[in-house]
Design a protein around this motif. Structure first.
Motif, PDB file in Angstrom:
ATOM      1  N   ASP A  86       0.817  -1.218   0.000  1.00  0.00           N
ATOM      2  CA  ASP A  86       0.000   0.000   0.000  1.00  0.00           C
ATOM      3  C   ASP A  86       0.850   1.268   0.000  1.00  0.00           C
ATOM      4  O   ASP A  86       0.318   2.374   0.036  1.00  0.00           O
ATOM      5  CB  ASP A  86      -0.983  -0.011   1.170  1.00  0.00           C
ATOM      6  CG  ASP A  86      -0.294   0.183   2.520  1.00  0.00           C
ATOM      7  OD1 ASP A  86       0.941   0.074   2.575  1.00  0.00           O
ATOM      8  OD2 ASP A  86      -1.011   0.432   3.516  1.00  0.00           O
ATOM      9  N   ARG A  87       2.171   1.112  -0.072  1.00  0.00           N
ATOM     10  CA  ARG A  87       3.054   2.278  -0.179  1.00  0.00           C
ATOM     11  C   ARG A  87       3.257   2.703  -1.633  1.00  0.00           C
ATOM     12  O   ARG A  87       4.069   3.593  -1.918  1.00  0.00           O
ATOM     13  CB  ARG A  87       4.424   1.957   0.435  1.00  0.00           C
ATOM     14  CG  ARG A  87       4.377   1.575   1.905  1.00  0.00           C
ATOM     15  CD  ARG A  87       5.775   1.256   2.402  1.00  0.00           C
ATOM     16  NE  ARG A  87       5.779   0.873   3.805  1.00  0.00           N
ATOM     17  CZ  ARG A  87       6.873   0.568   4.502  1.00  0.00           C
ATOM     18  NH1 ARG A  87       8.054   0.605   3.886  1.00  0.00           N
ATOM     19  NH2 ARG A  87       6.794   0.224   5.766  1.00  0.00           N
ATOM     20  N   ARG A  90       3.205   6.418  -2.646  1.00  0.00           N
ATOM     21  CA  ARG A  90       4.395   7.166  -2.229  1.00  0.00           C
ATOM     22  C   ARG A  90       5.518   7.018  -3.257  1.00  0.00           C
ATOM     23  O   ARG A  90       6.202   7.991  -3.592  1.00  0.00           O
ATOM     24  CB  ARG A  90       4.862   6.654  -0.869  1.00  0.00           C
ATOM     25  CG  ARG A  90       6.052   7.386  -0.282  1.00  0.00           C
ATOM     26  CD  ARG A  90       6.598   6.630   0.924  1.00  0.00           C
ATOM     27  NE  ARG A  90       5.554   6.282   1.870  1.00  0.00           N
ATOM     28  CZ  ARG A  90       5.756   5.501   2.935  1.00  0.00           C
ATOM     29  NH1 ARG A  90       6.955   4.974   3.145  1.00  0.00           N
ATOM     30  NH2 ARG A  90       4.762   5.237   3.748  1.00  0.00           N
ATOM     31  N   ALA A 167      -3.666  -1.401  -3.406  1.00  0.00           N
ATOM     32  CA  ALA A 167      -2.463  -0.798  -3.983  1.00  0.00           C
ATOM     33  C   ALA A 167      -2.696  -0.399  -5.438  1.00  0.00           C
ATOM     34  O   ALA A 167      -2.268   0.674  -5.878  1.00  0.00           O
ATOM     35  CB  ALA A 167      -1.295  -1.778  -3.882  1.00  0.00           C
ATOM     36  N   GLN A 170      -4.096   2.929  -6.315  1.00  0.00           N
ATOM     37  CA  GLN A 170      -3.209   4.084  -6.198  1.00  0.00           C
ATOM     38  C   GLN A 170      -2.503   4.423  -7.505  1.00  0.00           C
ATOM     39  O   GLN A 170      -1.874   5.470  -7.611  1.00  0.00           O
ATOM     40  CB  GLN A 170      -2.186   3.835  -5.084  1.00  0.00           C
ATOM     41  CG  GLN A 170      -2.836   3.730  -3.716  1.00  0.00           C
ATOM     42  CD  GLN A 170      -1.849   3.471  -2.608  1.00  0.00           C
ATOM     43  OE1 GLN A 170      -0.791   4.100  -2.540  1.00  0.00           O
ATOM     44  NE2 GLN A 170      -2.179   2.540  -1.719  1.00  0.00           N
ATOM     45  N   HIS A 177      -3.835   6.582  -0.403  1.00  0.00           N
ATOM     46  CA  HIS A 177      -3.311   5.644   0.588  1.00  0.00           C
ATOM     47  C   HIS A 177      -4.233   5.506   1.792  1.00  0.00           C
ATOM     48  O   HIS A 177      -4.576   4.394   2.222  1.00  0.00           O
ATOM     49  CB  HIS A 177      -1.919   6.107   1.034  1.00  0.00           C
ATOM     50  CG  HIS A 177      -1.331   5.277   2.134  1.00  0.00           C
ATOM     51  ND1 HIS A 177      -1.365   5.674   3.447  1.00  0.00           N
ATOM     52  CD2 HIS A 177      -0.720   4.081   2.114  1.00  0.00           C
ATOM     53  CE1 HIS A 177      -0.780   4.763   4.193  1.00  0.00           C
ATOM     54  NE2 HIS A 177      -0.371   3.777   3.420  1.00  0.00           N
ATOM     55  N   LYS A 181      -6.985   2.285   3.094  1.00  0.00           N
ATOM     56  CA  LYS A 181      -6.874   1.642   4.406  1.00  0.00           C
ATOM     57  C   LYS A 181      -8.253   1.336   4.995  1.00  0.00           C
ATOM     58  O   LYS A 181      -8.372   0.492   5.888  1.00  0.00           O
ATOM     59  CB  LYS A 181      -6.093   2.533   5.376  1.00  0.00           C
ATOM     60  CG  LYS A 181      -4.583   2.430   5.199  1.00  0.00           C
ATOM     61  CD  LYS A 181      -3.851   3.092   6.350  1.00  0.00           C
ATOM     62  CE  LYS A 181      -2.359   2.809   6.258  1.00  0.00           C
ATOM     63  NZ  LYS A 181      -1.601   3.362   7.399  1.00  0.00           N
TER      64      LYS A 181
END
Length: 267
Positions: A86-87, A90, A167, A170, A177, A181
């Motif tokens: 899930d990063r 970024r 993910a 994104q 992000h 969640k």
């Protein structure tokens, strides 16, 4: 063959991070213990509830503990395996996804093992303890215990598919992000409690829209011999693997579509 190679690569990268963390054993043990304690806070809240009422959502303390333990185990396994995915947003913002794409290891495996920390394993201790206690209190048969193990594994794969789907979103919602969640971390919060606590429309949404009911609720209805509040046919209790397979396929397609759509940040 490809799946085995990916699993081996993931294990190798995860072991590399674990070996690095083990250079500071006191810190690592402290972090694992801290994760175990923090996870136990939800359990404390459940215990407090059952000190004031013998039944919660139509379930006894042991039955509610069964749901909690199974859900937490499934979620922890999935978080350990792919939770770091899930990063992605970024990395897209920073342009570092471009670097991942030219490496010989797939970007999803790199994301999944990024900053891998054994502290997550600390959450397994309270979940396992509660699940074992519940199984002993419920006096389940060997077949029920086997079905419980299958349920935990299936739930872990289902949560893993949700991580990958979250993910993949994104790629479109780079700053999504926190919103994603709500499905992953919010999902485990909803699934660890008896779904009979929720309204019927919300239960239907958790069954047919975001199928969190198949993590532990529907299989547990069969194992615990509890009637379905929605009155769904009995075969629905066994659809967990089918739902998980469909969700995994959707996750794979969404991830590949996101990679095809990605055009780099130019940085």
């Amino acid at each position: 063959m490809a799946s085995a190679r990916l699993a081996w690569t993931w294990a190798l990268l995860a072991w590399t991070w674990t070996r690095a963390a083990a250079q500071y054993p006191v810190t690592m043990v402290t972090m694992i213990g801290g994760a175990a304690v923090s996870t136990s806070l939800d359990l404390v809240a459940i215990v407090i509830l059952f000190t004031h009422m013998p039944v919660l959502g139509g379930l006894s303390a042991a039955q509610a503990g069964f749901l909690y333990g199974a859900c937490q185990l499934s979620f922890t396994f999935s978080d350990v395996a792919v939770g770091s995915a899930d990063r992605l947003g970024r990395h897209i913002r920073a342009g570092s996804l471009d670097t991942m794409l030219i490496r010989p290891v797939g970007p999803l495996v790199q994301l999944a093992t990024e900053d891998f920390s054994p502290r997550k394993l600390g959450r397994l201790l309270p979940a396992t303890t509660v699940l074992v206690w519940s199984i002993l209190r419920l006096d389940l048969t060997p077949l029920d215990v086997l079905l419980t193990a299958v349920m935990v594994v299936n739930g872990a794969v289902l949560f893993g598919a949700l991580w990958v789907l979250a993910a993949s979103v994104q790629f479109v919602l780079v700053n999504g992000h926190e919103a994603t969640k709500a499905v992953t971390w919010g999902g485990v919060f909803m699934a660890q409690h008896p779904m009979s606590l929720y309204g019927r429309d919300f239960m239907r949404a958790l069954t047919f829209t975001i199928p969190l009911a198949f993590v532990n609720w529907q299989p547990s209805l069969y194992i615990l011999g509890h009637p379905d509040p929605l009155g769904l046919p009995s075969f629905v209790r066994f659809l967990g693997p089918v739902v998980t397979a469909v969700l995994c396929l959707a996750a794979v397609l969404a991830w590949r579509a996101g990679l095809r759509r990605y055009t780099s940040t130019g940085s």
